[in-house]
Design a protein around this motif. Sequence first.
Motif, PDB file in Angstrom:
ATOM      1  N   UNK A 113       0.859  -1.181   0.000  1.00  0.00           N
ATOM      2  CA  UNK A 113       0.000   0.000   0.000  1.00  0.00           C
ATOM      3  C   UNK A 113       0.895   1.231   0.000  1.00  0.00           C
ATOM      4  N   UNK A 114       0.654   2.136  -0.928  1.00  0.00           N
ATOM      5  CA  UNK A 114       1.476   3.339  -1.048  1.00  0.00           C
ATOM      6  C   UNK A 114       1.342   4.206   0.203  1.00  0.00           C
TER       7      UNK A 114
ATOM      8  N   UNK B   2      -9.402   5.409  -1.453  1.00  0.00           N
ATOM      9  CA  UNK B   2      -7.970   5.583  -1.250  1.00  0.00           C
ATOM     10  C   UNK B   2      -7.447   4.585  -0.226  1.00  0.00           C
ATOM     11  N   UNK B   3      -6.601   3.661  -0.651  1.00  0.00           N
ATOM     12  CA  UNK B   3      -6.009   2.699   0.281  1.00  0.00           C
ATOM     13  C   UNK B   3      -5.089   3.386   1.298  1.00  0.00           C
ATOM     14  N   UNK B   4      -4.249   4.346   0.879  1.00  0.00           N
ATOM     15  CA  UNK B   4      -3.405   5.021   1.871  1.00  0.00           C
ATOM     16  C   UNK B   4      -4.200   5.729   2.960  1.00  0.00           C
TER      17      UNK B   4
ATOM     18  N   UNK C 129     -13.720  -3.453  -6.269  1.00  0.00           N
ATOM     19  CA  UNK C 129     -12.810  -4.097  -5.337  1.00  0.00           C
ATOM     20  C   UNK C 129     -11.412  -4.280  -5.868  1.00  0.00           C
ATOM     21  N   UNK C 130     -11.252  -4.169  -7.190  1.00  0.00           N
ATOM     22  CA  UNK C 130      -9.943  -4.362  -7.800  1.00  0.00           C
ATOM     23  C   UNK C 130      -9.017  -3.179  -7.582  1.00  0.00           C
ATOM     24  N   UNK C 131      -7.744  -3.336  -7.945  1.00  0.00           N
ATOM     25  CA  UNK C 131      -6.737  -2.330  -7.621  1.00  0.00           C
ATOM     26  C   UNK C 131      -6.585  -1.194  -8.625  1.00  0.00           C
ATOM     27  N   UNK C 132      -6.213  -0.054  -8.074  1.00  0.00           N
ATOM     28  CA  UNK C 132      -5.632   1.035  -8.862  1.00  0.00           C
ATOM     29  C   UNK C 132      -4.192   1.176  -8.388  1.00  0.00           C
ATOM     30  N   UNK C 133      -3.265   1.184  -9.324  1.00  0.00           N
ATOM     31  CA  UNK C 133      -1.842   1.105  -9.003  1.00  0.00           C
ATOM     32  C   UNK C 133      -1.079   2.317  -9.509  1.00  0.00           C
ATOM     33  N   UNK C 134      -0.014   2.647  -8.814  1.00  0.00           N
ATOM     34  CA  UNK C 134       0.936   3.630  -9.301  1.00  0.00           C
ATOM     35  C   UNK C 134       2.345   3.071  -9.106  1.00  0.00           C
ATOM     36  N   UNK C 135       3.300   3.573  -9.873  1.00  0.00           N
ATOM     37  CA  UNK C 135       4.681   3.122  -9.735  1.00  0.00           C
ATOM     38  C   UNK C 135       5.331   3.837  -8.543  1.00  0.00           C
ATOM     39  N   UNK C 136       5.908   3.045  -7.650  1.00  0.00           N
ATOM     40  CA  UNK C 136       6.574   3.600  -6.487  1.00  0.00           C
ATOM     41  C   UNK C 136       8.077   3.554  -6.645  1.00  0.00           C
TER      42      UNK C 136
ATOM     43  N   UNK D   5       5.003  -1.629  -8.475  1.00  0.00           N
ATOM     44  CA  UNK D   5       3.619  -1.211  -8.317  1.00  0.00           C
ATOM     45  C   UNK D   5       3.260  -1.061  -6.839  1.00  0.00           C
ATOM     46  N   UNK D   6       2.511  -0.007  -6.557  1.00  0.00           N
ATOM     47  CA  UNK D   6       1.959   0.228  -5.227  1.00  0.00           C
ATOM     48  C   UNK D   6       0.454   0.414  -5.353  1.00  0.00           C
ATOM     49  N   UNK D   7      -0.261  -0.002  -4.327  1.00  0.00           N
ATOM     50  CA  UNK D   7      -1.717   0.125  -4.330  1.00  0.00           C
ATOM     51  C   UNK D   7      -2.126   1.494  -3.803  1.00  0.00           C
ATOM     52  N   UNK D   8      -2.911   2.228  -4.595  1.00  0.00           N
ATOM     53  CA  UNK D   8      -3.441   3.503  -4.107  1.00  0.00           C
ATOM     54  C   UNK D   8      -4.961   3.515  -4.021  1.00  0.00           C
ATOM     55  N   UNK D   9      -5.637   2.676  -4.821  1.00  0.00           N
ATOM     56  CA  UNK D   9      -7.089   2.755  -4.852  1.00  0.00           C
ATOM     57  C   UNK D   9      -7.773   1.413  -4.973  1.00  0.00           C
ATOM     58  N   UNK D  10      -9.026   1.381  -4.519  1.00  0.00           N
ATOM     59  CA  UNK D  10      -9.886   0.203  -4.610  1.00  0.00           C
ATOM     60  C   UNK D  10     -11.120   0.609  -5.407  1.00  0.00           C
TER      61      UNK D  10
END
Length: 271
Positions: free
Chosen positions: A148-149, A255-257, A218-225, A230-235
């Motif tokens: 998780x970001x 927002x997962x963070x 429920x699936x992921x939204x990802x950004x490059x960390x 990949x890091x998880x930022x959203x559901x």
Amino acid sequence: MFSMKSVRRRAARTAAVGTLAVATCATLMAGSAGAIVNGTEPTEHYPFMAVIPESAPEQGLYDGNCGASLIDPQWVLTAAHCLQGDGLQLDGLVRIGSTDRKSGGTVRAIERTFVHPGYVNGDGKAANRDDLALVRLDRPVSEKPVRIAERAGRPGTPTRILGFGTTSDTELKFPERLRELQTRRGAETECAPGYADRTRLCTISRVPAAMACFGDSGGPQLQKGRHGRWELIGVTSGPGTPGVPCSAGPGLYTSAPAYAGWIRQTIRRNS
């Protein structure tokens, strides 16, 4: 991505073109978004991607799903509305780490679920508040969890969404393989007033006429960390504006963070 009531209204609107039965079946998602309209085949392997089979027999749907993300060897993170909804039934299983909806990866039984205490199932912008849930698996898996970001990137940050949801705005055509879509973090003003905020990320497709839809919830939204991982930022949670097809966007992502504290505390107390 859409609530039970909103899907029923949509079904009524599409009846004139002969899609009433199919749209009504979309209630399976209990508010979900689907396999990404105008998404593409996966360009890499995502060991943390999970799928939760679901059905809504009363609505005539027997083969649907929601997405989820493996964030710990024995825990997946998903949307609250994937676990709570009128007539919604879980198969009691989670498949982790496969690009195929019904084969491959690792399958585990659902041991227990934890819906965020602030979540209330409903319609519109209010339905997307605290739309988060954790699922404890009966045994750990060997797949690598996604981190998780610490924070979601600023508006404009490139992101990617994944899902096994519908590939059409009006029909439940679930792909057998995972789909992905290039997106970006949107500004709060790019979603309808009152929809996006600190806990709900406005998400914009970088591809014309494309966005998550029924079954992608429920699936992921990802950004490059750091180090390009990949890091998880959203559901995946719901639409970012009312009254438009999935492909018209924007999307709304929990927002997962913003909920990292609740996530860590829940896992710690129940492991």
